[in-house]
Motif scaffolding. Structure first.
Motif, PDB file in Angstrom:
ATOM      1  N   MET A  60     -15.853  13.070  -4.285  1.00 32.31           N
ATOM      2  CA  MET A  60     -14.585  12.413  -4.612  1.00 32.31           C
ATOM      3  C   MET A  60     -14.556  10.996  -4.071  1.00 32.31           C
ATOM      4  SD  MET A  60     -12.273  13.530  -6.471  1.00 32.31           S
ATOM      5  CE  MET A  60     -11.864  14.963  -7.441  1.00 32.31           C
ATOM      6  N   ARG A  61     -15.620  10.239  -4.381  1.00 31.56           N
ATOM      7  CA  ARG A  61     -15.674   8.873  -3.912  1.00 31.56           C
ATOM      8  C   ARG A  61     -14.574   8.042  -4.577  1.00 31.56           C
ATOM      9  NH1 ARG A  61     -21.282   6.670  -2.142  1.00 31.56           N
ATOM     10  NH2 ARG A  61     -21.001   8.698  -1.214  1.00 31.56           N
ATOM     11  N   ALA A  62     -14.252   8.398  -5.829  1.00 35.20           N
ATOM     12  CA  ALA A  62     -13.270   7.630  -6.581  1.00 35.20           C
ATOM     13  C   ALA A  62     -11.910   7.658  -5.896  1.00 35.20           C
ATOM     14  CB  ALA A  62     -13.157   8.167  -8.001  1.00 35.20           C
ATOM     15  N   SER A  63     -11.518   8.823  -5.376  1.00 33.76           N
ATOM     16  CA  SER A  63     -10.179   8.912  -4.771  1.00 33.76           C
ATOM     17  C   SER A  63     -10.117   8.091  -3.494  1.00 33.76           C
ATOM     18  CB  SER A  63      -9.794  10.368  -4.511  1.00 33.76           C
ATOM     19  OG  SER A  63     -10.407  10.857  -3.360  1.00 33.76           O
ATOM     20  N   LEU A  64     -11.255   8.044  -2.778  1.00 31.78           N
ATOM     21  CA  LEU A  64     -11.293   7.225  -1.564  1.00 31.78           C
ATOM     22  C   LEU A  64     -11.111   5.755  -1.917  1.00 31.78           C
ATOM     23  CD1 LEU A  64     -11.771   7.657   1.490  1.00 31.78           C
ATOM     24  CD2 LEU A  64     -14.158   7.099   1.099  1.00 31.78           C
ATOM     25  N   ALA A  65     -11.804   5.307  -2.970  1.00 34.59           N
ATOM     26  CA  ALA A  65     -11.746   3.900  -3.354  1.00 34.59           C
ATOM     27  C   ALA A  65     -10.358   3.546  -3.890  1.00 34.59           C
ATOM     28  CB  ALA A  65     -12.820   3.612  -4.403  1.00 34.59           C
ATOM     29  N   LEU A  66      -9.851   4.373  -4.811  1.00 36.42           N
ATOM     30  CA  LEU A  66      -8.548   4.084  -5.409  1.00 36.42           C
ATOM     31  C   LEU A  66      -7.460   4.154  -4.345  1.00 36.42           C
ATOM     32  CD1 LEU A  66      -6.887   3.540  -7.951  1.00 36.42           C
ATOM     33  CD2 LEU A  66      -6.724   6.009  -8.288  1.00 36.42           C
ATOM     34  N   GLY A  67      -7.516   5.204  -3.513  1.00 33.39           N
ATOM     35  CA  GLY A  67      -6.521   5.359  -2.456  1.00 33.39           C
ATOM     36  C   GLY A  67      -6.556   4.201  -1.488  1.00 33.39           C
ATOM     37  N   GLY A  68      -7.780   3.826  -1.096  1.00 35.11           N
ATOM     38  CA  GLY A  68      -7.922   2.700  -0.173  1.00 35.11           C
ATOM     39  C   GLY A  68      -7.371   1.415  -0.773  1.00 35.11           C
ATOM     40  N   ALA A  69      -7.633   1.222  -2.080  1.00 36.86           N
ATOM     41  CA  ALA A  69      -7.160   0.005  -2.735  1.00 36.86           C
ATOM     42  C   ALA A  69      -5.629  -0.038  -2.770  1.00 36.86           C
ATOM     43  CB  ALA A  69      -7.726  -0.073  -4.146  1.00 36.86           C
ATOM     44  N   LEU A  70      -4.995   1.084  -3.162  1.00 35.74           N
ATOM     45  CA  LEU A  70      -3.532   1.107  -3.263  1.00 35.74           C
ATOM     46  C   LEU A  70      -2.880   0.947  -1.892  1.00 35.74           C
ATOM     47  CD1 LEU A  70      -2.943   3.939  -5.905  1.00 35.74           C
ATOM     48  CD2 LEU A  70      -2.448   1.511  -6.163  1.00 35.74           C
ATOM     49  N   ALA A  71      -3.379   1.701  -0.909  1.00 35.49           N
ATOM     50  CA  ALA A  71      -2.801   1.610   0.432  1.00 35.49           C
ATOM     51  C   ALA A  71      -3.061   0.215   1.014  1.00 35.49           C
ATOM     52  CB  ALA A  71      -3.386   2.693   1.336  1.00 35.49           C
ATOM     53  N   GLY A  72      -4.270  -0.311   0.745  1.00 37.66           N
ATOM     54  CA  GLY A  72      -4.602  -1.638   1.232  1.00 37.66           C
ATOM     55  C   GLY A  72      -3.711  -2.707   0.618  1.00 37.66           C
ATOM     56  N   LEU A  73      -3.361  -2.504  -0.657  1.00 40.70           N
ATOM     57  CA  LEU A  73      -2.480  -3.443  -1.340  1.00 40.70           C
ATOM     58  C   LEU A  73      -1.126  -3.522  -0.632  1.00 40.70           C
ATOM     59  CD1 LEU A  73      -2.385  -5.205  -3.942  1.00 40.70           C
ATOM     60  CD2 LEU A  73      -1.245  -3.268  -5.037  1.00 40.70           C
ATOM     61  N   ALA A  74      -0.581  -2.333  -0.304  1.00 45.72           N
ATOM     62  CA  ALA A  74       0.718  -2.296   0.374  1.00 45.72           C
ATOM     63  C   ALA A  74       0.618  -2.954   1.744  1.00 45.72           C
ATOM     64  CB  ALA A  74       1.209  -0.853   0.503  1.00 45.72           C
ATOM     65  N   ALA A  75      -0.452  -2.587   2.490  1.00 46.83           N
ATOM     66  CA  ALA A  75      -0.605  -3.153   3.828  1.00 46.83           C
ATOM     67  C   ALA A  75      -0.817  -4.660   3.753  1.00 46.83           C
ATOM     68  CB  ALA A  75      -1.778  -2.484   4.550  1.00 46.83           C
ATOM     69  N   GLY A  76      -1.633  -5.087   2.783  1.00 49.80           N
ATOM     70  CA  GLY A  76      -1.891  -6.504   2.608  1.00 49.80           C
ATOM     71  C   GLY A  76      -0.625  -7.271   2.272  1.00 49.80           C
ATOM     72  N   ALA A  77       0.192  -6.702   1.370  1.00 45.66           N
ATOM     73  CA  ALA A  77       1.449  -7.354   0.991  1.00 45.66           C
ATOM     74  C   ALA A  77       2.365  -7.489   2.195  1.00 45.66           C
ATOM     75  CB  ALA A  77       2.131  -6.564  -0.112  1.00 45.66           C
ATOM     76  N   ALA A  78       2.413  -6.418   3.007  1.00 48.07           N
ATOM     77  CA  ALA A  78       3.267  -6.456   4.189  1.00 48.07           C
ATOM     78  C   ALA A  78       2.802  -7.544   5.154  1.00 48.07           C
ATOM     79  CB  ALA A  78       3.264  -5.093   4.882  1.00 48.07           C
ATOM     80  N   LEU A  79       1.490  -7.619   5.376  1.00 46.76           N
ATOM     81  CA  LEU A  79       0.959  -8.616   6.310  1.00 46.76           C
ATOM     82  C   LEU A  79       1.158 -10.034   5.775  1.00 46.76           C
ATOM     83  CD1 LEU A  79      -2.346  -6.938   7.550  1.00 46.76           C
ATOM     84  CD2 LEU A  79      -0.216  -7.318   8.819  1.00 46.76           C
ATOM     85  N   LEU A  80       0.880 -10.183   4.469  1.00 48.25           N
ATOM     86  CA  LEU A  80       1.018 -11.505   3.861  1.00 48.25           C
ATOM     87  C   LEU A  80       2.463 -12.006   3.968  1.00 48.25           C
ATOM     88  CD1 LEU A  80      -0.333 -13.780   2.259  1.00 48.25           C
ATOM     89  CD2 LEU A  80       0.176 -12.525   0.161  1.00 48.25           C
ATOM     90  N   SER A  81       3.412 -11.055   3.833  1.00 52.48           N
ATOM     91  CA  SER A  81       4.829 -11.452   3.837  1.00 52.48           C
ATOM     92  C   SER A  81       5.247 -12.039   5.181  1.00 52.48           C
ATOM     93  CB  SER A  81       5.712 -10.255   3.508  1.00 52.48           C
ATOM     94  OG  SER A  81       5.843  -9.421   4.638  1.00 52.48           O
ATOM     95  N   LEU A  82       4.439 -11.778   6.220  1.00 51.62           N
ATOM     96  CA  LEU A  82       4.759 -12.355   7.535  1.00 51.62           C
ATOM     97  C   LEU A  82       4.616 -13.866   7.510  1.00 51.62           C
ATOM     98  CD1 LEU A  82       2.950  -9.768   9.834  1.00 51.62           C
ATOM     99  CD2 LEU A  82       5.413 -10.123   9.657  1.00 51.62           C
ATOM    100  N   VAL A  83       3.674 -14.348   6.693  1.00 47.97           N
ATOM    101  CA  VAL A  83       3.443 -15.793   6.665  1.00 47.97           C
ATOM    102  C   VAL A  83       3.857 -16.437   5.345  1.00 47.97           C
ATOM    103  CG1 VAL A  83       1.616 -15.786   8.384  1.00 47.97           C
ATOM    104  CG2 VAL A  83       1.036 -15.373   5.996  1.00 47.97           C
ATOM    105  N   TRP A  84       3.867 -15.651   4.244  1.00 45.61           N
ATOM    106  CA  TRP A  84       4.153 -16.264   2.949  1.00 45.61           C
ATOM    107  C   TRP A  84       4.748 -15.237   1.984  1.00 45.61           C
ATOM    108  CZ3 TRP A  84       2.202 -15.257  -2.003  1.00 45.61           C
ATOM    109  CH2 TRP A  84       2.537 -16.216  -2.995  1.00 45.61           C
ATOM    110  N   THR A  85       5.796 -15.614   1.307  1.00 45.87           N
ATOM    111  CA  THR A  85       6.267 -14.843   0.153  1.00 45.87           C
ATOM    112  C   THR A  85       6.428 -15.847  -0.990  1.00 45.87           C
ATOM    113  OG1 THR A  85       8.528 -15.129   0.925  1.00 45.87           O
ATOM    114  CG2 THR A  85       7.497 -13.018   1.407  1.00 45.87           C
TER     115      THR A  85
END
Lengths: 313, 272
Positions: free
Chosen positions: B1-26
């Motif tokens: 189930m490598r696909a679920s790891l990649a897709l899950g990581g991408a989606l969760a990473g997107l949320a985390a990235g958006a949250a971090l980015l919002s600290l400096v830029w929206t």
């Protein structure tokens, strides 16, 4: 069996007692005097004292606990500060909405989950299985109140099949009332159906690997008949446990869903009570919810032992 | 189930990235009210449209991600921080009074759904993000305690634990040095699951007004505010819901993928 029944009942009573202590303690630490709050800023100390007395706020902590807990046992849940009516009447009114809603949702969730899980297990690894498993992933990820809003958008506002909110009461007949509860029940059922489908699928897979299925197949039963006659019933045992656990989630989920649809159930009652600082209502309704969860889980435990002789001790 | 790891990581990473980015830029400021720009459909300067105050929904979602993730992370921290030691303790003293007490207490907490805990806390202390963290965190404690105890019990029967015992190590040292490291992968998986449940719970609590209070943007409250205009401007209600769904789905897939990667024995259907 009689002995284990007695032990279970004792454990049930113990849990209820501990839960009542927690609820009472939490409400007791709330700062502020409900009597003073109700009477407003211009109340004289004498009238506040009189109201305190009337509300049963005087006396020692143990005495107040005993009065409250004793009342809960005998069905006297106190009197609402704001509605000026017995909490028991309020609860009975609201239960006429919340209980049918919960049962309706459980029925929908079971009606979806059992066949879906069975089909997925029977088609393990093939398209039907992948479709069902994929949908369950979505089902557990969707917040049910958001799903509720989407249901309203499509089935109430666009198509007009169901009302968008409100509850006509049971006096006008069962039809309109059930119509008003359909979208809320669907929204409530979705995540539970997804979870239950997964449990049903894995329970069925487990059973299908058992020797008695092979025996049934060897005796000439078709695969479908073997799954249906022998697999289904044996897979129900874990499903029953999850159903009991889900009751707690449905009850809590109903609090939110009732707010989406403006349904006059226990959930709305508890929110109004919080904003109005009607603590007797909060205290008693929370206790009733917790008691219901504990009692249902105990009942499932017992049903379990009755269904499966191996679990009797 | 490598696909679920990649897709899950991408989606969760997107949320985390958006949250971090919002600290400096929206993309746009989230505190400006611009009634002229209200309820704009997606496109142009407002990639996801604007809400009823003319605020950019994408920017609101990015800042809201901060609230959701912070509440869920801290709630997992409370649950694991208290639940894991309790579970280790119960397993070390299996059959003893501590084990029984922890087991009973866990049963009891399970009778209080996190929303009911939140209602109780709110009744006492008023609604806030901190109270949402506490409510979800308290509910997480018995989850971690149970999972830890269950897995630790099996480890205690292993020969290398007996060897450690013979070497003169006490319950505490064995629990910390030998049992806990072997639970790491299981706890990471459980943490991911509780994290995603925490996101959902936080959304629910802030939707009914028991979570983060205005002006802190949160996904749940964005939905609550969008509800009255769902017919007028569906995108205002669609976007926060999609954000919640994508994040939760991502974390769940990530949990599944990690489970398969870290510990093949935990794979459903493996072994037996």
């Amino acid at each position: 069996m009689a002995r284990s029944l007695a032990v279970r009942i004792l454990a049930l009573a113990g849990s209820l007692w501990a839960a009542s202590l927690i609820v009472f303690a939490v409400i007791e630490v709330i700062p502020g005097d409900p009597a003073a709050f109700m009477l407003g800023l211009n109340a004289t100390p004498e009238t506040v004292a009189a109201l305190r007395d009337q509300l049963g706020l005087t006396g020692s902590l143990p005495a107040r606990y005993l009065a409250w807990a004793g009342g809960m046992v005998t069905g006297d849940f106190g009197t609402s500060y704001t509605y000026k009516v017995p909490v028991a009447d309020l609860v009975a009114d609201r239960l006429a909405v919340s209980l049918p809603l919960t049962v309706y949702a459980m029925a929908i969730s079971t009606a979806i989950a059992l066949p879906a899980g069975l089909v997925a297990a029977a088609a393990r690894g093939r398209a039907a299985d992948l479709a069902v498993t994929g949908l369950t992933q979505l089902g557990v990820a969707v917040p049910n109140f958001w799903f509720a809003m989407l249901l309203v958008l499509v089935f109430a506002l666009s198509l007009g099949w169901f009302p968008a909110g409100g509850f006509p009461g049971w006096e006008d007949g069962v039809g309109p009332a059930l119509r008003a509860l359909t979208l809320p029940a669907l929204a409530l059922a979705l995540p539970q159906a997804a979870i239950l489908t997964r449990v049903m699928r894995s329970a069925t897979l487990e059973v299908l690997g058992q020797d008695f299925i092979r025996t049934a197949r060897a005796k000439g039963l078709s695969r479908a008949r073997a799954v249906w006659r022998h697999g289904f019933r044996n897979a129900l045992v874990p499903v029953l446990t999850i159903l009991g656990l889900q009751f707690a989630f449905l009850l809590a989920g109903a609090i939110i869903i009732e707010n989406v649809f403006y349904l006059p159930g226990l959930g709305r009652l508890i929110f109004q009570a919080i904003t109005q600082r009607d603590l007797i209502v909060v205290e008693s309704v929370v206790m009733l919810m917790v008691a219901a969860v504990i009692a249902v889980n105990a009942a499932v435990d017992l049903a379990y032992a009755l269904v499966d002789p191996r679990l009797r001790r | 189930m490598r696909a679920s790891l990649a897709l899950g990581g991408a989606l969760a990473g997107l949320a985390a990235g958006a949250a971090l980015l919002s600290l400096v830029w929206t993309p746009q400021a989230v505190d400006g009210i611009d009634i002229a720009a209200r309820l704009r459909p997606p496109g142009g300067a407002n990639l996801l449209g604007t809400d009823h105050f003319g605020r950019d929904i994408l920017s609101m979602l990015m800042v809201g991600a901060r609230t959701s993730l912070a509440v869920a992370v801290l709630a997992v921290g409370i649950g694991a921080g208290l639940g894991v030691p309790l579970g280790l303790w119960a397993a070390a003293r299996r059959g003893g009074w501590a084990d029984a007490l922890i087991g009973r207490a866990a049963d009891l907490v399970f009778a209080f759904p996190s929303l009911v805990i939140a209602i109780l806390i709110t009744a006492v202390a008023g609604p806030s993000a901190v109270n949402a963290i506490l409510a979800i965190g308290i509910f997480n404690i018995p989850v971690f305690a149970r999972v830890t105890r269950g897995a630790a019990l099996a480890l205690w029967t292993q020969d290398w634990v007996r060897a450690a015992r013979l070497a003169g190590k006490g319950d505490l040292r064995i629990s910390v040095e030998h049992v806990l490291p072997n639970l790491a992968s299981l706890l990471i998986v459980q943490g991911t699951i509780q994290f995603s449940l925490g996101i959902l719970a936080e959304a629910g609590l802030s939707y009914v007004g028991l979570g983060a209070q205005p002006p802190t943007p949160s996904w749940g409250r964005m939905l609550a505010e969008a509800q009255t205009m769902v017919a007028l401007a569906p995108h205002v209600a669609l976007m926060p819901g999609l954000a919640i769904m994508a994040t939760v789905l991502g974390l769940n897939l990530l949990g599944d993928g990690l489970r398969d990667r870290l510990d093949p024995r935990l794979r459903p259907g493996a072994g037996a």
